[in-house]
Write a protein that holds these residues in place. Structure first.
Motif, PDB file in Angstrom:
ATOM      1  N   THR A 118     -29.643   5.160  23.404  1.00  0.00           N
ATOM      2  CA  THR A 118     -30.010   5.396  24.798  1.00  0.00           C
ATOM      3  C   THR A 118     -30.253   6.882  25.003  1.00  0.00           C
ATOM      4  O   THR A 118     -29.789   7.730  24.237  1.00  0.00           O
ATOM      5  CB  THR A 118     -28.901   4.936  25.757  1.00  0.00           C
ATOM      6  N   ASP A 119     -30.970   7.172  26.051  1.00  0.00           N
ATOM      7  CA  ASP A 119     -31.370   8.538  26.363  1.00  0.00           C
ATOM      8  C   ASP A 119     -30.144   9.416  26.648  1.00  0.00           C
ATOM      9  O   ASP A 119     -29.182   8.979  27.267  1.00  0.00           O
ATOM     10  CB  ASP A 119     -32.298   8.535  27.578  1.00  0.00           C
ATOM     11  N   LYS A 120     -30.210  10.657  26.203  1.00  0.00           N
ATOM     12  CA  LYS A 120     -29.085  11.582  26.381  1.00  0.00           C
ATOM     13  C   LYS A 120     -28.809  11.857  27.855  1.00  0.00           C
ATOM     14  O   LYS A 120     -27.656  11.997  28.260  1.00  0.00           O
ATOM     15  CB  LYS A 120     -29.415  12.886  25.651  1.00  0.00           C
ATOM     16  N   GLU A 121     -29.864  11.918  28.637  1.00  0.00           N
ATOM     17  CA  GLU A 121     -29.699  12.231  30.054  1.00  0.00           C
ATOM     18  C   GLU A 121     -29.394  10.999  30.892  1.00  0.00           C
ATOM     19  O   GLU A 121     -28.885  11.118  32.007  1.00  0.00           O
ATOM     20  CB  GLU A 121     -30.979  12.912  30.582  1.00  0.00           C
ATOM     21  N   ASN A 122     -29.709   9.824  30.365  1.00  0.00           N
ATOM     22  CA  ASN A 122     -29.522   8.599  31.133  1.00  0.00           C
ATOM     23  C   ASN A 122     -29.005   7.488  30.204  1.00  0.00           C
ATOM     24  O   ASN A 122     -29.743   6.583  29.836  1.00  0.00           O
ATOM     25  CB  ASN A 122     -30.838   8.172  31.798  1.00  0.00           C
ATOM     26  N   PRO A 123     -27.722   7.570  29.811  1.00  0.00           N
ATOM     27  CA  PRO A 123     -27.184   6.611  28.837  1.00  0.00           C
ATOM     28  C   PRO A 123     -26.888   5.247  29.460  1.00  0.00           C
ATOM     29  O   PRO A 123     -25.747   4.910  29.753  1.00  0.00           O
ATOM     30  CB  PRO A 123     -25.911   7.301  28.347  1.00  0.00           C
ATOM     31  N   VAL A 124     -27.954   4.471  29.647  1.00  0.00           N
ATOM     32  CA  VAL A 124     -27.819   3.144  30.256  1.00  0.00           C
ATOM     33  C   VAL A 124     -28.368   2.108  29.287  1.00  0.00           C
ATOM     34  O   VAL A 124     -29.486   2.239  28.778  1.00  0.00           O
ATOM     35  CB  VAL A 124     -28.560   3.057  31.605  1.00  0.00           C
ATOM     36  N   SER A 125     -27.579   1.074  29.025  1.00  0.00           N
ATOM     37  CA  SER A 125     -27.970   0.017  28.102  1.00  0.00           C
ATOM     38  C   SER A 125     -27.637  -1.329  28.739  1.00  0.00           C
ATOM     39  O   SER A 125     -26.705  -1.438  29.542  1.00  0.00           O
ATOM     40  CB  SER A 125     -27.220   0.183  26.773  1.00  0.00           C
ATOM     41  N   GLN A 126     -28.382  -2.352  28.378  1.00  0.00           N
ATOM     42  CA  GLN A 126     -28.125  -3.686  28.928  1.00  0.00           C
ATOM     43  C   GLN A 126     -26.823  -4.248  28.365  1.00  0.00           C
ATOM     44  O   GLN A 126     -26.517  -4.091  27.177  1.00  0.00           O
ATOM     45  CB  GLN A 126     -29.298  -4.607  28.582  1.00  0.00           C
ATOM     46  N   THR A 127     -26.052  -4.929  29.201  1.00  0.00           N
ATOM     47  CA  THR A 127     -24.784  -5.498  28.750  1.00  0.00           C
ATOM     48  C   THR A 127     -25.001  -6.703  27.837  1.00  0.00           C
ATOM     49  O   THR A 127     -25.984  -7.431  27.973  1.00  0.00           O
ATOM     50  CB  THR A 127     -23.918  -5.920  29.948  1.00  0.00           C
ATOM     51  N   ALA A 128     -24.038  -6.911  26.928  1.00  0.00           N
ATOM     52  CA  ALA A 128     -24.066  -8.075  26.046  1.00  0.00           C
ATOM     53  C   ALA A 128     -23.113  -9.167  26.522  1.00  0.00           C
ATOM     54  O   ALA A 128     -22.973 -10.204  25.873  1.00  0.00           O
ATOM     55  CB  ALA A 128     -23.685  -7.659  24.630  1.00  0.00           C
ATOM     56  N   GLU A 129     -22.483  -8.964  27.680  1.00  0.00           N
ATOM     57  CA  GLU A 129     -21.448  -9.887  28.144  1.00  0.00           C
ATOM     58  C   GLU A 129     -21.928 -11.327  28.345  1.00  0.00           C
ATOM     59  O   GLU A 129     -21.181 -12.265  28.014  1.00  0.00           O
ATOM     60  CB  GLU A 129     -20.822  -9.339  29.435  1.00  0.00           C
TER      61      GLU A 129
ATOM     62  N   THR B 192      -9.621   7.520  38.471  1.00  0.00           N
ATOM     63  CA  THR B 192      -9.866   8.888  38.947  1.00  0.00           C
ATOM     64  C   THR B 192     -10.032   9.890  37.811  1.00  0.00           C
ATOM     65  O   THR B 192     -10.200  11.080  38.059  1.00  0.00           O
ATOM     66  CB  THR B 192      -8.686   9.344  39.834  1.00  0.00           C
ATOM     67  N   TRP B 193      -9.984   9.433  36.570  1.00  0.00           N
ATOM     68  CA  TRP B 193     -10.077  10.355  35.430  1.00  0.00           C
ATOM     69  C   TRP B 193     -11.437  11.050  35.419  1.00  0.00           C
ATOM     70  O   TRP B 193     -12.468  10.431  35.674  1.00  0.00           O
ATOM     71  CB  TRP B 193      -9.874   9.599  34.123  1.00  0.00           C
ATOM     72  N   GLN B 194     -11.417  12.328  35.089  1.00  0.00           N
ATOM     73  CA  GLN B 194     -12.639  13.117  35.056  1.00  0.00           C
ATOM     74  C   GLN B 194     -13.131  13.262  33.619  1.00  0.00           C
ATOM     75  O   GLN B 194     -12.416  13.776  32.761  1.00  0.00           O
ATOM     76  CB  GLN B 194     -12.399  14.503  35.658  1.00  0.00           C
ATOM     77  N   GLY B 195     -14.347  12.809  33.348  1.00  0.00           N
ATOM     78  CA  GLY B 195     -14.927  12.961  32.020  1.00  0.00           C
ATOM     79  C   GLY B 195     -14.608  11.799  31.101  1.00  0.00           C
ATOM     80  O   GLY B 195     -13.859  10.870  31.436  1.00  0.00           O
ATOM     81  N   HIS B 196     -15.209  11.849  29.911  1.00  0.00           N
ATOM     82  CA  HIS B 196     -15.064  10.787  28.913  1.00  0.00           C
ATOM     83  C   HIS B 196     -14.573  11.426  27.614  1.00  0.00           C
ATOM     84  O   HIS B 196     -15.286  12.221  26.993  1.00  0.00           O
ATOM     85  CB  HIS B 196     -16.411  10.086  28.700  1.00  0.00           C
ATOM     86  N   PRO B 197     -13.356  11.100  27.170  1.00  0.00           N
ATOM     87  CA  PRO B 197     -12.692  11.858  26.093  1.00  0.00           C
ATOM     88  C   PRO B 197     -13.443  11.922  24.774  1.00  0.00           C
ATOM     89  O   PRO B 197     -13.215  12.859  23.999  1.00  0.00           O
ATOM     90  CB  PRO B 197     -11.365  11.111  25.925  1.00  0.00           C
ATOM     91  N   LEU B 198     -14.300  10.949  24.444  1.00  0.00           N
ATOM     92  CA  LEU B 198     -15.017  10.984  23.172  1.00  0.00           C
ATOM     93  C   LEU B 198     -16.450  11.492  23.319  1.00  0.00           C
ATOM     94  O   LEU B 198     -17.248  11.353  22.399  1.00  0.00           O
ATOM     95  CB  LEU B 198     -15.016   9.595  22.524  1.00  0.00           C
ATOM     96  N   SER B 199     -16.763  12.080  24.460  1.00  0.00           N
ATOM     97  CA  SER B 199     -18.091  12.680  24.622  1.00  0.00           C
ATOM     98  C   SER B 199     -18.053  14.135  24.171  1.00  0.00           C
ATOM     99  O   SER B 199     -16.988  14.760  24.100  1.00  0.00           O
ATOM    100  CB  SER B 199     -18.547  12.604  26.078  1.00  0.00           C
ATOM    101  N   MET B 200     -19.215  14.664  23.855  1.00  0.00           N
ATOM    102  CA  MET B 200     -19.276  16.013  23.280  1.00  0.00           C
ATOM    103  C   MET B 200     -18.919  17.108  24.276  1.00  0.00           C
ATOM    104  O   MET B 200     -18.414  18.164  23.890  1.00  0.00           O
ATOM    105  CB  MET B 200     -20.678  16.265  22.722  1.00  0.00           C
TER     106      MET B 200
ATOM    107  N   GLU C 184     -20.884   5.818  20.518  1.00  0.00           N
ATOM    108  CA  GLU C 184     -20.719   7.222  20.137  1.00  0.00           C
ATOM    109  C   GLU C 184     -21.839   8.059  20.722  1.00  0.00           C
ATOM    110  O   GLU C 184     -22.925   7.555  21.045  1.00  0.00           O
ATOM    111  CB  GLU C 184     -20.669   7.376  18.620  1.00  0.00           C
ATOM    112  N   GLU C 185     -21.556   9.352  20.872  1.00  0.00           N
ATOM    113  CA  GLU C 185     -22.563  10.302  21.308  1.00  0.00           C
ATOM    114  C   GLU C 185     -23.013  11.105  20.102  1.00  0.00           C
ATOM    115  O   GLU C 185     -22.202  11.655  19.367  1.00  0.00           O
ATOM    116  CB  GLU C 185     -22.007  11.237  22.383  1.00  0.00           C
TER     117      GLU C 185
END
Length: 556
Positions: free
Chosen positions: A100-111, A146-154, A72-73
């Motif tokens: 994660t940072d608002k400007e750089n939402p990067v997190s390590q994978t749990a895979e 090709t979708w533009q944007g992320h539907p659950l982002s603010m 979530e954001e």
């Protein structure tokens, strides 16, 4: 680390505190802060230490079940929440919160820790926009690339035009050609094919006649159900939607998943009489679901519509008739309410109970027919015994639950292991088979119909003798529910296809701040490549049928 199961509410609180303290000691400096989620201690960690923390919790604390990943954001950050449980004891839960940072939402994978994180993190990237460093295949999973944007982002622009070019659906091999020294062929199965159980596209690579690789292309039925629920009020507007996730047969089971989470969030106590009605209705739904699963599985393997498929539909219809009498609807029931059910049993009650008794009396003979036609049939056994192998440890790593997991020897059922409703007051057994193949998953469903019948029979006995003055169908629930701001809960029920869970974060209003659906079909479908690799195409179809997926619940 070994922790005893709580015995009463006071001890449960102490155990919850003890669990949180022990986990905090185990994780040490990895813990930046602690949060109190309902039913689970929460631990905030750094985004570059996800694997270290999860490996520790899995290998040293026994949290071997990554149940759900919620992204979530927030106003000042992005957040990934890993909901961890134990297959041996799902009442022990931990939430690992990764801001994660608002400007750089990067997190390590749990895979690398839990294989099921593959799809869950891809969905988080697709809908919310968090990137997972080190992920083996981080691309969109529900929406076109090709979708533009992320539907659950603010900042998502809902009215922005979206164009999906034809090249998105082009043959990845382009022109037909033969490679040197190999017989590899690309085969499209679906998305419009009865054997795919909905709009599912299987991108299959064949080496000769054997499956070398298969990729499930989902999202054709995605409706952003989570966003729809976030726009509805707790009390009245969300409950009609769960029926539409697994839209074919699991309506009351879906409704119960939402009801259990919301009732925990709002501290609502459901009357005992209503719990028995809920339990009876849920098991009728389970029988209807398993009848469809078994009959369509036989149809996939045999191609016999006239006899075997219609036998299953015949008995499914009997269950549907009872559910229609109870709820007034045939598929989209909308019968549960927060705090109970919408109305009492139909009148005259004696005729309703007699109809259920007649159905239960006919079931043993019907099941004997299914065993003669299906499980005892030599052709089906040749097609299913020893095919679609899913070892127990692999099933757990993918977060498989329900008949898929129990067919691989995983003794896990939330009705018994994390009791709700009236299940812990009744006499019934969890069905487990250890063949790990397509045949075992079939047997689990057939045997579970017997156990559901036992539960329904006991519920009818209780309801028949229940004093009329004590037939309370709903708790006294406020017209408007506004749970305390920033309260978080994850709750699950044992759906017909496995663990169906709901995460809710309240924001102080009468609508959820975040609503996340944990679909059992979504996690179970991830196991298909493990089951199909090295098999023939007909075995791939049988393996897919044995998963009993519904794409409305996979895509949501």
């Amino acid at each position: 680390m070994s922790l005893e199961e709580p015995q009463d509410p006071e001890q449960a609180a102490l155990e919850g505190q003890s669990l949180g303290d022990e986990i905090a000691d185990l994780l040490g400096e990895h813990v930046l802060a602690r949060e109190e989620h309902l039913n689970a201690p929460g631990f905030v960690i750094r985004p570059d230490e996800v694997q270290d923390v999860l490996f520790t919790l899995r290998d040293e604390a026994g949290f071997d079940h990554l149940s759900c990943v919620t992204a979530e954001e927030r106003e000042d950050r992005y957040e990934s929440i890993y909901h961890l449980k134990k297959y041996d004891d799902p009442t022990q839960e931990v939430s690992v919160v990764v801001p994660t940072d608002k400007e750089n939402p990067v997190s390590q994978t749990a895979e690398p820790v839990y294989r099921t994180a593959d799809w869950h993190e891809r969905e988080a990237y697709d809908l919310v926009g968090i990137e997972y460093e080190g992920h083996p295949d981080l691309r969109r999973i529900l929406l076109p690339e090709t979708w533009q944007g992320h539907p659950l982002s603010m900042d998502y622009e809902q009215d922005r035009p979206q164009v999906v070019p034809l090249r998105e659906n082009a043959n990845p091999l382009h022109e037909d050609h033969t490679g040197e020294g190999g017989d590899t062929m690309f085969l499209n199965i679906g998305p419009h094919h009865p054997a795919t159980h909905g709009v599912l596209h299987l991108k299959t690579t064949l080496d000769g006649e054997q499956v070398a690789d298969v990729e499930s292309d989902i999202g054709y039925l995605h409706r952003c159900e989570e966003q729809i629920c976030q726009q509805g009020t707790y009390r009245h507007q969300i409950m009609p939607y769960p029926d539409r996730w697994d839209y074919i047969s699991a309506g009351l089971l879906n409704e119960w998943a939402y009801a259990r989470a919301a009732e925990d969030l709002a501290d609502i106590e459901v009357p005992e009489y209503a719990q028995i009605i809920r339990t009876m209705g849920a098991e009728l739904c389970r029988i209807a679901a398993h009848m469809l699963a078994v009959s369509t599985f036989a149809l996939d393997v045999y191609g016999d519509f006239t006899a075997i498929f219609m036998y299953g539909i015949r008995d499914r219809e009997k269950a549907q008739n009872i559910l229609e009498d109870l709820t007034g609807q045939r598929l989209m029931f909308n019968y549960f309410r927060l705090g109970g059910v919408v109305w009492d049993l139909p009148e005259p009650r004696e005729e309703f109970f007699e109809k259920i008794r007649d159905f239960l009396d006919d079931l043993p003979e019907a099941l004997e027919e299914y065993h003669d036609l299906i499980s005892a049939n030599e052709i089906l056994q040749m097609r299913t015994v020893g095919t679609g192998i899913l070892p127990e440890d692999v099933a757990k790593s993918y977060g498989a639950t329900g008949p898929v997991a129990r067919g691989s020897g995983v003794d896990y059922d939330l009705r018994r292991d994390d009791p709700y409703g009236y299940y812990d007051e009744l006499d019934w057994d969890v069905v487990v088979e250890d063949g790990c193949d397509n045949y075992s998953r079939l047997l689990v469903r057939l045997r579970e119909v017997e156990e559901s019948a036992k539960i329904i029979d006991q519920c009818v006995d209780l309801l028949e003798d229940w004093p009329e003055e004590d037939r309370t169908i709903q708790a006294n629930v406020p017209r408007t529910l506004k749970p305390e701001d920033d309260t978080e809960v994850y709750r699950a029920v044992e759906g017909a296809k496995g663990e169906l869970g709901i995460y809710i974060r309240s924001d102080g209003t009468d609508k959820p701040g975040r609503f996340k659906i944990r679909s059992p079909c979504f996690s179970n479908l991830q196991t298909l490549p493990e089951m199909a690799q090295g098999e023939y195409v007909p075995d791939l179809i049988a393996a897919l049928g044995s998963l009993d997926i519904v794409l409305g619940e996979v895509d949501r």
